[in-house]
Design an enzyme around this catalytic site. Sequence first.
Site, PDB file in Angstrom:
ATOM      1  N   GLU A  69      34.968  39.342  30.631  1.00 18.09           N
ATOM      2  CA  GLU A  69      34.677  40.714  31.090  1.00 18.09           C
ATOM      3  C   GLU A  69      35.583  41.698  30.361  1.00 18.09           C
ATOM      4  O   GLU A  69      35.150  42.754  29.896  1.00 18.09           O
ATOM      5  CB  GLU A  69      34.901  40.830  32.600  1.00 18.09           C
ATOM      6  CG  GLU A  69      33.920  40.034  33.435  1.00 18.09           C
ATOM      7  CD  GLU A  69      34.132  40.244  34.928  1.00 18.09           C
ATOM      8  OE1 GLU A  69      34.456  41.356  35.359  1.00 18.09           O
ATOM      9  OE2 GLU A  69      33.980  39.259  35.684  1.00 18.09           O
ATOM     10  N   GLY A 108      41.496  46.496  39.687  1.00 23.29           N
ATOM     11  CA  GLY A 108      41.337  47.288  38.465  1.00 23.29           C
ATOM     12  C   GLY A 108      41.679  46.590  37.162  1.00 23.29           C
ATOM     13  O   GLY A 108      42.126  47.230  36.213  1.00 23.29           O
ATOM     14  N   SER A 109      41.403  45.280  37.080  1.00 23.66           N
ATOM     15  CA  SER A 109      41.724  44.626  35.797  1.00 23.66           C
ATOM     16  C   SER A 109      40.756  45.061  34.695  1.00 23.66           C
ATOM     17  O   SER A 109      41.162  45.192  33.530  1.00 23.66           O
ATOM     18  CB  SER A 109      41.757  43.100  35.946  1.00 23.66           C
ATOM     19  OG  SER A 109      40.475  42.571  36.105  1.00 23.66           O
ATOM     20  N   ASN A 110      39.495  45.295  35.022  1.00 24.90           N
ATOM     21  CA  ASN A 110      38.575  45.812  33.999  1.00 24.90           C
ATOM     22  C   ASN A 110      38.938  47.238  33.598  1.00 24.90           C
ATOM     23  O   ASN A 110      38.840  47.600  32.420  1.00 24.90           O
ATOM     24  CB  ASN A 110      37.126  45.738  34.493  1.00 24.90           C
ATOM     25  CG  ASN A 110      36.545  44.349  34.290  1.00 24.90           C
ATOM     26  OD1 ASN A 110      36.300  43.929  33.161  1.00 24.90           O
ATOM     27  ND2 ASN A 110      36.371  43.626  35.388  1.00 24.90           N
ATOM     28  N   ASP A 143      22.347  46.162  40.456  1.00 26.87           N
ATOM     29  CA  ASP A 143      22.555  45.258  39.319  1.00 26.87           C
ATOM     30  C   ASP A 143      21.343  45.167  38.386  1.00 26.87           C
ATOM     31  O   ASP A 143      21.081  44.146  37.771  1.00 26.87           O
ATOM     32  CB  ASP A 143      22.981  43.859  39.800  1.00 26.87           C
ATOM     33  CG  ASP A 143      24.313  43.916  40.544  1.00 26.87           C
ATOM     34  OD1 ASP A 143      25.143  44.762  40.181  1.00 26.87           O
ATOM     35  OD2 ASP A 143      24.507  43.142  41.485  1.00 26.87           O
ATOM     36  N   HIS A 196      29.036  43.226  35.621  1.00 23.15           N
ATOM     37  CA  HIS A 196      28.676  42.299  36.702  1.00 23.15           C
ATOM     38  C   HIS A 196      29.017  40.880  36.261  1.00 23.15           C
ATOM     39  O   HIS A 196      28.719  40.499  35.123  1.00 23.15           O
ATOM     40  CB  HIS A 196      27.179  42.417  37.016  1.00 23.15           C
ATOM     41  CG  HIS A 196      26.766  41.549  38.158  1.00 23.15           C
ATOM     42  ND1 HIS A 196      27.053  41.875  39.476  1.00 23.15           N
ATOM     43  CD2 HIS A 196      26.123  40.359  38.189  1.00 23.15           C
ATOM     44  CE1 HIS A 196      26.588  40.910  40.259  1.00 23.15           C
ATOM     45  NE2 HIS A 196      26.027  39.983  39.510  1.00 23.15           N
TER      46      HIS A 196
END
Length: 219
Positions: free
Chosen positions: A176, A14-16, A147, A111
């Site tokens: 990102e 869950g870094s994004n 995608d 992505h």
Amino acid sequence: MDRLKVGVLISGRGSNMTALAKACAATDFPAEIVLVLSNGADPGGLERAEGLGIATELISHHGFPNRSSFEIALTERLEAAGVEFICLAGFMRLLTASFVNHWRDRMINIHPSLLPAFKGLHTHERALKAGVRISGCTVHFVRPEMDEGPIIIQAAVPVLADDTPNSLASRILVQEHRIYPEALRLIASGAATVMGERMRFRAAVGNDNLLVNPVPAQP
Ligand code: GRF
């Protein structure tokens, strides 16, 4: 200000999601995260979200007989939480056309490649094997084909001679975390709208917003 109510779907660390949550923490940001939902066994992302004071839920796909019953449960839970818009952030389940069409033009994904190159998994290994000089990441609206979908922002990241999949992945991940909140801001503020299969941007949105192009890292 009416803020767009966002649900973030994750499977792992869950870094994004964290980057999105940090952006949403600013009171003038036009979106707020009302639910972080994970299907994954890795508790890391949910713990991070809880630490940030965000409502979380774990819905494991293993508890359902098929994809569609799992997805119906996802939509029910998201809608019960008032979610208007979905950010997929490392959600590692293929979604059926029925789910995607229900959330059509209300769901975006990040992505780790410059789409349409290197769709699918193992993007960094494949980029290195192909010998590309530039890779990067893409935020796009979601369509039933994996995608695919209207591209909102891309960041270009140079591939260095001594890169490994991990070193390339970590430089792309930094970008990102930069472009995902910016894409959400553009959409939630109305500066970016999806028109069929292309994006339309307000005149004030310039190339600096839409193409992030970091210079090669210095040794
Ligand atoms: C990211 O590389 C994202 O681009 C891809 O899955 C990864 C998720 O990482 N879709 P994290 O869980 O956001 O740290």
